[in-house]
Write an enzyme that holds these catalytic residues in place. Structure first.
Site, PDB file in Angstrom:
ATOM      1  N   LYS A   1      26.577 -62.008  69.346  1.00 27.26           N
ATOM      2  CA  LYS A   1      25.929 -63.034  68.523  1.00 27.26           C
ATOM      3  C   LYS A   1      24.479 -62.646  68.254  1.00 27.26           C
ATOM      4  CE  LYS A   1      24.637 -67.944  68.761  1.00 27.26           C
ATOM      5  NZ  LYS A   1      23.170 -67.736  68.991  1.00 27.26           N
TER       6      LYS A   1
ATOM      7  N   SER B   1      23.766 -64.679  62.918  1.00 28.32           N
ATOM      8  CA  SER B   1      22.956 -65.763  63.488  1.00 28.32           C
ATOM      9  C   SER B   1      21.523 -65.319  63.676  1.00 28.32           C
ATOM     10  CB  SER B   1      23.541 -66.183  64.842  1.00 28.32           C
ATOM     11  OG  SER B   1      22.714 -67.132  65.494  1.00 28.32           O
TER      12      SER B   1
ATOM     13  N   HIS C   1      19.741 -67.309  65.755  1.00 25.74           N
ATOM     14  CA  HIS C   1      19.519 -68.161  66.928  1.00 25.74           C
ATOM     15  C   HIS C   1      18.935 -69.512  66.525  1.00 25.74           C
ATOM     16  CE1 HIS C   1      19.760 -67.882  71.373  1.00 25.74           C
ATOM     17  NE2 HIS C   1      18.894 -68.879  71.349  1.00 25.74           N
TER      18      HIS C   1
ATOM     19  N   ARG D   1      15.094 -70.025  66.322  1.00 30.53           N
ATOM     20  CA  ARG D   1      14.331 -70.302  67.532  1.00 30.53           C
ATOM     21  C   ARG D   1      13.730 -69.064  68.187  1.00 30.53           C
ATOM     22  NH1 ARG D   1      14.915 -75.080  69.844  1.00 30.53           N
ATOM     23  NH2 ARG D   1      15.072 -74.336  71.993  1.00 30.53           N
TER      24      ARG D   1
ATOM     25  N   GLY E   1      22.521 -73.918  60.161  1.00 32.17           N
ATOM     26  CA  GLY E   1      22.401 -74.916  59.104  1.00 32.17           C
ATOM     27  C   GLY E   1      23.688 -75.573  58.674  1.00 32.17           C
TER      28      GLY E   1
ATOM     29  N   ARG F   1      26.378 -78.223  58.616  1.00 29.33           N
ATOM     30  CA  ARG F   1      26.345 -79.624  59.008  1.00 29.33           C
ATOM     31  C   ARG F   1      27.619 -80.375  58.632  1.00 29.33           C
ATOM     32  NH1 ARG F   1      23.077 -77.507  61.525  1.00 29.33           N
ATOM     33  NH2 ARG F   1      20.808 -77.672  61.426  1.00 29.33           N
TER      34      ARG F   1
ATOM     35  N   GLY G   1      25.849 -75.792  66.047  1.00 29.14           N
ATOM     36  CA  GLY G   1      25.087 -76.041  67.256  1.00 29.14           C
ATOM     37  C   GLY G   1      24.498 -77.420  67.376  1.00 29.14           C
ATOM     38  N   ARG G   2      23.355 -77.662  66.762  1.00 36.21           N
ATOM     39  CA  ARG G   2      22.610 -78.908  66.977  1.00 36.21           C
ATOM     40  C   ARG G   2      23.452 -80.169  66.731  1.00 36.21           C
ATOM     41  NH1 ARG G   2      18.808 -75.246  64.768  1.00 36.21           N
ATOM     42  NH2 ARG G   2      16.850 -75.037  65.968  1.00 36.21           N
TER      43      ARG G   2
END
Length: 340
Positions: free
Chosen positions: A210, A232, A234, A237, A267, A269, A288-289
């Site tokens: 990754k 990716s 990350h 970050r 990104g 969503r 992720g988020r």
């Protein structure tokens, strides 16, 4: 999901605002936390890159009940989505739920809804220990990601990961230089092609690399024997001023897509975003988020509701673009900002 997000907003206060659109603008520079590094431009670029592609709507066809299922790395998936490896509830998400409760709930929700979740790594040890315990709790149906530590710690953690019963392993090589780990004095480093090959040959299963953002690294991962890569940055970050993953995905997929499984994050969503990434060449996506927000806000039920929302959105997008199966999602499904 409104209730789940409202609860998450309260529990993550001071760490994540649970914005109506998770685009990195309000949390720029908030690392630790859920934001992007520095100006936050890499996080924002991920979201903006996806918006540069539009869906080509088609309604004169026979597709009424599309099948969003697929198989990736031998894993049957109800939808082409994996929950990305995000840990560190205590310093990234507010600490109002425990690491163990968080990651176990996320993985259980994934299994219950026909997809697979990944676990993260980091400092302190309870982050990866909780992840390993969660994978054991779901009978090995999870993917542990280990950071690119120096040899002794890296190989010791890979061996512990193997004890969970998993058959797929990952390394987020994009964590090299991660600010939070640097502050803790724990060295994570890039890997040479020879070292990467040694790492991959060490594990008793398939290996995912990754953090691929260019064709050269993608080809190096293929040569080293990786089963899959994740395009990716990350989540924006680790390095400010990178392009969004959607803008580099197509070239990478064109170069190595026949030789290796292509995953992508950054990104994503909605179900429509999933469809866009598949059209650009991904075999599946990682998110992720939004998974972290849904899990903190509602534990297993919250994460499950988010997966169901993604499935509903993806099916709708497939109908409206005339795609009966995942294989039908090709570059012809999307246009760029100029409509081309």
């Amino acid at each position: 999901m409104k209730e789940v997000r409202a609860n998450a907003r309260e529990l993550m206060k001071g760490f994540c605002r649970v914005c109506p659109v998770c685009n990195g603008k309000a949390c720029a520079g908030e690392v630790p936390g859920m934001g992007g590094l520095g100006t936050g431009s890499s996080f924002m670029a991920n979201v903006e890159a996806l918006t540069d592609y539009k869906l080509r709507m088609r309604l004169i066809h026979s597709v009424t009940n599309p099948d969003p299922s697929t198989e990736v790395l031998g894993m049957p998936l109800a939808i082409p989505v994996l929950a990305a490896p995000i840990g560190g509830v205590s310093f990234n998400m507010g600490g109002k739920v425990t690491e163990e409760d968080y990651i176990t709930a996320k993985l259980k929700a994934c299994v219950a809804n026909g997809i697979v979740g990944c676990t993260g790594d980091g400092v302190p040890p309870f982050i990866y220990e909780s992840g390993f315990n969660a994978i054991k709790a779901v009978g090995g149906k999870g993917i542990p990601f280990i950071k690119p530590w120096e040899d002794a710690e890296l190989f010791a953690k890979l061996d512990k990961a193997a004890e969970t019963g998993c058959s797929i392993f990952g390394m987020d090589i994009d964590a090299a230089g991660l600010v939070t780990l640097a502050k803790m004095g724990r060295p994570v480093t890039p890997k040479t092609p020879a070292k990467l090959k040694e790492i991959i040959s060490h594990v008793p299963g398939k290996f995912i690399v990754k953090g691929i953002m260019c064709v050269d690294d993608a080809k190096a991962a293929v040569d080293a024997g990786a089963a899959a890569i994740v395009v990716s940055n990350h989540g924006g970050r680790v390095l400010d001023q990178t392009p969004g993953t959607a803008h580099v995905l197509f070239d990478i997929a064109e170069a190595v897509g026949k030789d290796i499984t292509i995953l992508v994050d950054g990104g994503i969503r909605s179900g429509s975003d999933v469809l866009k990434m598949l059209a650009l060449g991904a075999d599946a996506v990682m998110i992720g988020r939004p998974f972290s927000i849904a899990t903190v806000g509602g534990l297993e039920e919250g994460a499950g509701k988010y997966i169901q929302q993604l499935q509903s959105e993806l099916i709708s997008a497939m109908v409206l673009t005339g795609c009966a199966t995942i294989a039908d999602i090709t570059p012809e499904v999307i246009t760029d900002v100029l409509g081309q």
